[in-house]
Design a protein around this motif. Structure first.
Motif, short mmCIF file in Angstrom:
data_model
loop_
_atom_site.label_atom_id
_atom_site.label_comp_id
_atom_site.label_asym_id
_atom_site.label_seq_id
_atom_site.Cartn_x
_atom_site.Cartn_y
_atom_site.Cartn_z
N ILE A 1 6.40 12.28 16.56
CA ILE A 1 6.16 11.59 15.24
C ILE A 1 4.80 12.63 14.74
O ILE A 1 4.72 12.90 13.70
CB ILE A 1 5.72 10.13 15.33
N ALA A 2 3.80 12.89 15.67
CA ALA A 2 2.86 13.89 15.33
C ALA A 2 3.17 15.07 14.62
O ALA A 2 2.72 15.53 13.65
CB ALA A 2 1.99 13.89 16.45
N GLN A 3 4.17 15.82 15.40
CA GLN A 3 4.64 17.24 14.89
C GLN A 3 5.24 17.03 13.50
O GLN A 3 5.00 17.77 12.60
CB GLN A 3 5.64 17.51 15.76
N MET B 1 8.60 4.83 26.94
CA MET B 1 7.40 5.57 26.32
C MET B 1 7.26 6.95 27.30
O MET B 1 7.07 7.98 26.74
CB MET B 1 6.01 4.98 26.34
N ILE B 2 7.34 6.83 28.56
CA ILE B 2 7.08 8.00 29.44
C ILE B 2 8.43 8.83 29.17
O ILE B 2 8.39 9.93 29.20
CB ILE B 2 7.22 7.52 30.88
N PHE B 3 9.54 8.11 29.02
CA PHE B 3 10.93 9.02 28.83
C PHE B 3 10.84 9.75 27.56
O PHE B 3 11.01 11.09 27.52
CB PHE B 3 12.00 8.15 28.88
N VAL B 4 10.22 9.30 26.44
CA VAL B 4 10.27 9.92 25.12
C VAL B 4 9.24 11.02 25.26
O VAL B 4 9.24 12.07 24.43
CB VAL B 4 10.29 9.07 24.03
N THR B 5 8.05 10.71 25.80
CA THR B 5 7.14 11.71 25.90
C THR B 5 7.54 12.98 26.70
O THR B 5 7.32 14.10 26.40
CB THR B 5 5.94 11.08 26.55
N VAL C 1 20.39 11.77 24.43
CA VAL C 1 19.19 10.95 24.58
C VAL C 1 17.99 12.04 24.33
O VAL C 1 16.93 11.48 23.92
CB VAL C 1 19.05 10.45 26.03
N LYS C 2 18.28 13.13 24.33
CA LYS C 2 17.00 13.92 23.75
C LYS C 2 16.67 14.18 22.64
O LYS C 2 15.66 14.67 22.24
CB LYS C 2 17.68 15.72 24.06
N GLU C 3 17.61 13.33 21.88
CA GLU C 3 17.23 13.15 20.34
C GLU C 3 16.25 12.07 20.05
O GLU C 3 15.51 11.92 18.86
CB GLU C 3 18.43 12.91 19.32
N LEU C 4 15.91 11.48 21.14
CA LEU C 4 14.84 10.20 21.05
C LEU C 4 13.49 10.94 21.09
O LEU C 4 13.22 11.65 21.97
CB LEU C 4 15.10 9.26 22.31
N GLY C 5 12.79 10.68 20.00
CA GLY C 5 11.41 11.22 19.98
C GLY C 5 10.29 9.91 20.11
O GLY C 5 10.43 9.06 20.08
N GLY C 6 8.95 10.34 20.56
CA GLY C 6 7.97 9.54 20.69
C GLY C 6 6.77 9.94 20.01
O GLY C 6 7.03 10.82 18.65
#
Length: 377
Positions: free
Chosen positions: A280-282, A355-359, A271-276
Motif C-alpha cells: 500500500i505504501a509503494q 499480516m505476516i503472510f502479506v508482509t 496468493v502472491k497477489e495479496l498485498g499488505g
C-alpha cells in the motif's frame, strides 16, 4: 517509464492515504456512538505510545499513536477487547453505566459497529460521485468497433458491429462491463451471447492473457479479448445523479473485490497477489508521484477495500462483532463470555498470521528474497 518515488515521498503518501481513511472509519463509530449517548474515552489514530493529543470538553482523549497502521475508539465501559460486560462494568454507578457501550440495546450496538465500514463506503461514494460530476461517466455501449487481429475475440468469431449481450451468463450493459469482467479472468473459457443484426448467437470465448506494465515498471497479468468500442460515449452527470453513480461504482468495486478474493481462495489466482502495508505504501507513493487525482482515486479504492475487509465475519474485525450480535439476536441471549474470548483470540491469531503472510509477500514482490538467495548462493 517514470522513476519510482523515494522513501520520504512514499512514507508521506502512505500517511496521506491511511491517516484519513482510519480517521473516517473511527469517526463513523464515534458519531454513531455519540448519537446513541455512548461516551467515548479515547479516539486514537495509530497504535502504541501517544505522540500528541488533547482532551475535549466531553472528556474524550483525541490522540496520535506512533504506529500509523490503524486506530480505535475506546467507548466508556470497554474493559475488554470483546466489549463484554464484566464485574468492573457492573460496579460502575448507574449514571455512568448508562453511557457505556454495553448498556445499549443490541440494535444500537450493531449500528455503532457497522458505522465504521459504512463511513468508508460513504467516503468512496462521495469521491467517485465528485469525479463523475466533474469528468462525466463512460457509457459507451457494449458494441464491438475494433477487433485486434489474432486476438481472443477474432478466434471466437466476433465481428464489428456485434453487441455483446452477456459474458459467462452476466449481462453486459456498457463496454466498461466487458473490460471489468475479462480483466480478472485471464485464460478462462466462457460462453458469450452476441446480438448480430436481428439474430442472437452464442459463441465460446477463451479470454486471452496479457502482461501489462505500468509507468513504474510493475507487471500484471490480466485478461483481455482484444476489442475496442464502436463509439466512445462520455455523459455528463448532474449533481443529483452523482451520488447514485458513486453508489453503483462502489458496488461494482466491492463485487470485483469479492470475486478476486474468491479466486484466490479457490486457487484460480495466486496468493502472491495479496498485498499488505508495504505494498500500500509503494502504490501510495507511486500514485502521489502521478498527481493528486491519482492519489484521491487510490484513497477511494482503499476506502472501499477497508470497509469490505472490516465486514468480514472474523472476530476482532467489525464483521466478527456483527456476527456475534446476529447469533445473539437469534438465540435471544448473549454468546457466553468464554466463547467470545476464544473467538477473539482465534480471530487475532488469524489477523496476525495474515499480516505476516502479506508482509512476506510484499518483501518478495520487492525482490528481497531473490537478493538474499543471491547473496547466500
Amino acid at each position: 517509464m517514470i522513476e519510482a518515488p523515494g522513501i520520504p515521498l512514499t512514507l508521506l503518501a502512505f500517511v496521506l492515504v491511511i491517516g484519513p481513511l482510519v480517521f473516517i472509519h473511527e469517526l463513523g463509530h464515534y458519531l454513531a456512538g455519540r448519537w446513541f449517548g455512548v461516551k467515548a474515552d479515547v479516539f486514537s489514530i495509530g497504535f502504541g505510545r501517544e505522540v500528541a493529543g488533547f482532551t475535549d470538553k466531553r472528556g474524550t482523549r483525541w490522540k496520535f499513536g506512533w504506529m500509523p497502521l490503524g486506530g480505535y475508539v475506546k467507548f466508556a465501559g470497554d474493559m475488554n477487547p470483546a466489549s463484554q460486560p464484566s464485574s468492573e462494568w457492573l460496579a460502575l454507578p448507574a449514571g455512568e453505566r448508562e453511557q457505556t457501550f454495553q448498556a445499549k440495546p443490541l440494535w444500537q450496538r450493531a449500528i455503532i459497529v457497522a458505522a465504521g465500514p459504512v463511513a468508508n463506503f460513504v467516503l468512496a461514494i462521495v469521491i467517485l460521485g465528485i469525479f463523475a460530476a466533474s469528468f462525466g461517466v463512460d457509457r459507451s455501449p457494449a458494441v464491438v468497433g475494433v477487433i485486434e487481429p489474432g486476438s481472443a475475440a477474432a478466434r471466437a468469431g466476433l465481428e464489428r458491429g456485434d453487441r455483446i449481450v452477456s459474458l459467462g451468463g452476466r449481462g453486459m450493459d456498457e463496454f466498461s462491463d466487458i473490460a471489468t469482467f475479462t480483466k480478472i479472468r485471464p485464460g478462462e473459457r466462457v460462453s458469450m451471447e452476441v446480438a448480430r443484426g436481428a439474430e442472437t448467437r452464442r459463441l465460446d470465448l477463451t479470454i486471452g492473457k496479457v502482461t501489462e506494465r505500468d509507468r513504474f515498471g510493475n507487471s500484471y497479468e490480466v485478461g483481455r479479448i482484444g476489442i475496442g468500442p464502436g463509439a466512445r460515449v462520455i455523459e455528463r452527470v448532474g449533481i443529483l445523479e452523482a451520488p447514485l453513480v458513486g453508489i453503483r461504482q462502489t458496488v461494482r468495486i466491492v463485487s470485483f473485490t469479492f470475486e478476486t478474493l474468491g479466486q484466490i481462495i479457490t486457487g484460480r489466482r495466486s496468493v502472491k497477489e495479496l498485498g499488505g502495508p508495504l505494498k500500500i505504501a509503494q502504490v501510495s507513493g507511486q500514485s502521489l508521484a502521478l498527481g493528486p487525482l491519482e492519489l484521491v482515486t487510490l484513497i477511494a479504492l482503499i476506502s472501499i477495500n477497508l470497509g469490505f475487509i472490516n465486514l468480514l465475519p472474523v472476530p476482532v474485525l467489525d464483521g466478527g462483532h456483527l456476527l456475534l450480535y446476529a447469533i445473539e439476536a437469534v438465540r435471544r441471549r448473549p454468546v457466553e463470555p468464554q466463547v467470545v474470548e476464544w473467538a477473539f483470540r482465534g480471530g487475532m491469531a488469524v489477523i496476525l498470521a495474515l499480516m505476516i503472510f502479506v508482509t512476506l509477500n510484499d518483501l518478495g514482490s520487492f525482490g528481497v528474497w531473490k537478493n538474499l538467495a543471491g547473496l547466500i548462493g
